[in-house]
Design a protein around this motif. Structure first.
Motif, PDB file in Angstrom:
ATOM      1  N   UNK A 220       0.616  -1.173  -0.098  1.00 34.69           N
ATOM      2  CA  UNK A 220      -0.056  -0.118   0.252  1.00 34.69           C
ATOM      3  C   UNK A 220       0.872   1.396  -0.113  1.00 34.69           C
ATOM      4  N   UNK A 221       0.457   2.426  -0.806  1.00 35.19           N
ATOM      5  CA  UNK A 221       1.429   3.617  -0.923  1.00 35.19           C
ATOM      6  C   UNK A 221       1.194   4.343   0.361  1.00 35.19           C
ATOM      7  N   UNK A 222       2.403   5.043   0.815  1.00 35.21           N
ATOM      8  CA  UNK A 222       2.191   5.571   1.987  1.00 35.21           C
ATOM      9  C   UNK A 222       3.204   6.940   2.119  1.00 35.21           C
ATOM     10  N   UNK A 223       2.867   7.708   2.815  1.00 35.57           N
ATOM     11  CA  UNK A 223       4.074   8.817   3.321  1.00 35.57           C
ATOM     12  C   UNK A 223       4.124   9.038   4.716  1.00 35.57           C
ATOM     13  N   UNK A 232      15.130  17.342  18.064  1.00 41.98           N
ATOM     14  CA  UNK A 232      16.773  17.216  18.074  1.00 41.98           C
ATOM     15  C   UNK A 232      17.469  18.617  17.585  1.00 41.98           C
ATOM     16  N   UNK A 233      17.553  19.455  18.467  1.00 40.25           N
ATOM     17  CA  UNK A 233      18.123  20.640  18.387  1.00 40.25           C
ATOM     18  C   UNK A 233      19.670  20.486  18.244  1.00 40.25           C
ATOM     19  N   UNK A 234      20.027  21.326  17.407  1.00 43.23           N
ATOM     20  CA  UNK A 234      21.602  21.348  17.077  1.00 43.23           C
ATOM     21  C   UNK A 234      22.086  20.430  16.086  1.00 43.23           C
ATOM     22  N   UNK A 235      21.306  19.636  15.609  1.00 49.01           N
ATOM     23  CA  UNK A 235      21.646  18.694  14.707  1.00 49.01           C
ATOM     24  C   UNK A 235      21.163  19.022  13.264  1.00 49.01           C
ATOM     25  N   UNK A 236      22.216  19.139  12.502  1.00 53.37           N
ATOM     26  CA  UNK A 236      21.926  19.708  10.970  1.00 53.37           C
ATOM     27  C   UNK A 236      20.949  18.672  10.239  1.00 53.37           C
ATOM     28  N   UNK A 237      21.059  17.261  10.415  1.00 55.49           N
ATOM     29  CA  UNK A 237      20.310  16.237   9.822  1.00 55.49           C
ATOM     30  C   UNK A 237      20.105  15.324  11.042  1.00 55.49           C
ATOM     31  N   UNK A 238      18.735  15.062  11.463  1.00 51.17           N
ATOM     32  CA  UNK A 238      18.471  14.050  12.174  1.00 51.17           C
ATOM     33  C   UNK A 238      18.891  12.445  11.660  1.00 51.17           C
ATOM     34  N   UNK A 239      18.680  11.469  12.435  1.00 49.72           N
ATOM     35  CA  UNK A 239      19.004  10.161  12.221  1.00 49.72           C
ATOM     36  C   UNK A 239      17.641   9.830  11.220  1.00 49.72           C
ATOM     37  N   UNK A 240      16.484  10.414  11.500  1.00 53.94           N
ATOM     38  CA  UNK A 240      15.210   9.923  11.026  1.00 53.94           C
ATOM     39  C   UNK A 240      15.232  10.628   9.886  1.00 53.94           C
ATOM     40  N   UNK A 241      15.676  11.900   9.463  1.00 56.05           N
ATOM     41  CA  UNK A 241      15.736  12.476   8.116  1.00 56.05           C
ATOM     42  C   UNK A 241      16.612  11.518   7.236  1.00 56.05           C
ATOM     43  N   UNK A 242      17.737  11.103   7.867  1.00 51.53           N
ATOM     44  CA  UNK A 242      18.677  10.391   7.093  1.00 51.53           C
ATOM     45  C   UNK A 242      18.184   9.124   6.580  1.00 51.53           C
ATOM     46  N   UNK A 243      17.374   8.325   7.600  1.00 47.28           N
ATOM     47  CA  UNK A 243      16.847   7.199   6.901  1.00 47.28           C
ATOM     48  C   UNK A 243      15.974   7.285   6.160  1.00 47.28           C
ATOM     49  N   UNK A 244      14.668   8.284   6.241  1.00 44.43           N
ATOM     50  CA  UNK A 244      13.925   8.630   5.409  1.00 44.43           C
ATOM     51  C   UNK A 244      14.315   8.973   3.845  1.00 44.43           C
ATOM     52  N   UNK A 245      15.432   9.707   3.798  1.00 48.24           N
ATOM     53  CA  UNK A 245      16.157   9.793   2.330  1.00 48.24           C
ATOM     54  C   UNK A 245      16.516   8.465   1.741  1.00 48.24           C
ATOM     55  N   UNK A 246      17.203   7.685   2.615  1.00 50.59           N
ATOM     56  CA  UNK A 246      17.879   6.744   2.272  1.00 50.59           C
ATOM     57  C   UNK A 246      16.846   5.445   1.530  1.00 50.59           C
ATOM     58  N   UNK A 247      15.561   5.662   2.462  1.00 52.96           N
ATOM     59  CA  UNK A 247      14.801   4.889   1.927  1.00 52.96           C
ATOM     60  C   UNK A 247      13.716   5.267   0.982  1.00 52.96           C
ATOM     61  N   UNK A 248      14.098   6.348   0.447  1.00 52.09           N
ATOM     62  CA  UNK A 248      13.270   7.226  -0.723  1.00 52.09           C
ATOM     63  C   UNK A 248      11.622   7.305  -0.029  1.00 52.09           C
ATOM     64  N   UNK A 249      11.522   7.839   1.257  1.00 49.97           N
ATOM     65  CA  UNK A 249      10.284   7.900   1.777  1.00 49.97           C
ATOM     66  C   UNK A 249       9.723   9.339   1.575  1.00 49.97           C
ATOM     67  N   UNK A 250       8.636   9.558   0.996  1.00 46.19           N
ATOM     68  CA  UNK A 250       8.244  11.063   1.072  1.00 46.19           C
ATOM     69  C   UNK A 250       7.790  11.504   2.358  1.00 46.19           C
ATOM     70  N   UNK A 251       8.229  12.960   2.694  1.00 47.86           N
ATOM     71  CA  UNK A 251       8.022  13.420   3.697  1.00 47.86           C
ATOM     72  C   UNK A 251       6.646  14.543   3.441  1.00 47.86           C
TER      73      UNK A 251
END
Length: 304
Positions: A220-223, A232-251
């Motif tokens: 099923x399609x999802x985002x 997560x103040x002070x982090x340029x990229x959170x682990x969550x953002x990195x994982x979503x990008x690597x998995x090609x998941x739409x935010x």
């Protein structure tokens, strides 16, 4: 069109998103129904304050044994075939309706025709409306009977209601239970698109992975919507953002971390009323949902 709003864990803001998106779409003139599928703990009504118009019991099929027709110990086919152990041999066939999934196999398998279909109460479905009389926002909420072990049959009954008037000809938002177990799978059945709500925490990311795996297995399609963004103040990229990008998941959208939002939710207020600046985020979220949906489902979204 059915949009499921789910999450891998509880407390991510799934209901908050559901009620506010439903109210916002309704106020723009769309026909909207919110189906509260979290039948073990329904709480959408706290934010929408509907006028309840109807309440009805929901029933599940269970076997009824005619002991006079039952062949007895020489048969016991129904006991052997029931994968849920809802039937047992104790000098005669005994049924345990709380364990029954209503599949009907025992009735099909019984050579003597000794098993017929009965029913038991699973819970209630409450129907209500809020907003304008010309275009009301509909809320249908399931509430599981106290002591009931299984919620999927009640969720199915709720979703069957969504196929009837006045719900069938508009947008249905499903506020799903948390997690990835049977109640969630049932709530996702037949949905055109799923919005997964998460938060930028290790716990949130862990359970999001499980939810993503579930949706991919279902095909099923999802985002994803990131709630409490900025924790997560002070982090340029959170682990969550990195994982979503690597998995090609739409935010689809990001809702900023806000003490004011938390206070509004604690008071039972809609964010689009308490914090009008969030209205634009919900508008952009709806556009992103339509843009990411399969073309055949998205085609009629604007006319719902």
């Amino acid at each position: 069109m059915h949009i499921a709003i789910a999450s891998g864990k509880g407390g991510t803001g799934k209901t908050t998103l559901s009620v506010n998106l439903a109210a916002r779409l309704n106020r723009t003139g769309l026909r909207v129904t919110l189906a509260d599928c979290d039948v073990e703990e329904p709480n959408s009504h706290i934010f929408l304050s509907p006028e309840w118009t109807r309440e009805e019991e929901a029933h599940a099929p269970v076997p009824r044994i005619n002991q006079e027709r039952c062949v007895g110990e020489s048969c016991r086919i129904c006991v052997r075939e029931c994968r849920f152990k809802a039937l047992a041999w104790m000098g005669e066939v005994m049924d345990f309706p709380e364990l029954c999934h209503g599949c009907g196999l025992c009735m099909e398998a019984c050579p003597a025709g000794a098993i017929t279909e009965g029913s038991r109460v699973m819970g209630v479905l409450s129907h209500g409306t809020t907003g304008s009389t010309d275009n009301p926002l509909h809320l249908v909420s399931g509430k599981l009977r106290i002591g009931e072990a299984m919620s999927p049959p009640l969720i199915r009954a709720l979703l069957e209601e969504m196929q009837t008037a006045p719900y069938a000809d508009g947008i249905v938002l499903r506020d799903c239970p948390p997690g990835t177990s049977c109640p969630v799978i049932t709530s996702l059945e037949g949905a055109d698109y799923t919005v997964l709500v998460t938060e930028p925490t290790p716990f949130g990311m862990h359970d999001l992975r499980l939810a993503v795996e579930t949706l991919r297995l279902l095909g099923q399609p999802f985002g994803v919507v990131i709630n409490r963004d900025g924790m997560s103040v002070g982090m340029e990229h959170t682990a969550l953002d990195d994982w979503l990008r690597d998995e090609d998941i739409s935010v689809l959208a990001r809702f900023p971390y806000s003490q004011a939002a938390a206070s509004a939710c604690a008071a039972g207020s809609l964010l689009i009323d308490a914090l009008p600046e969030t209205t634009g985020i919900y508008d952009a979220l709806w556009q992103a949902i339509q843009g990411n949906m399969p073309r055949q489902q998205a085609g009629g979204a604007g006319n719902a």
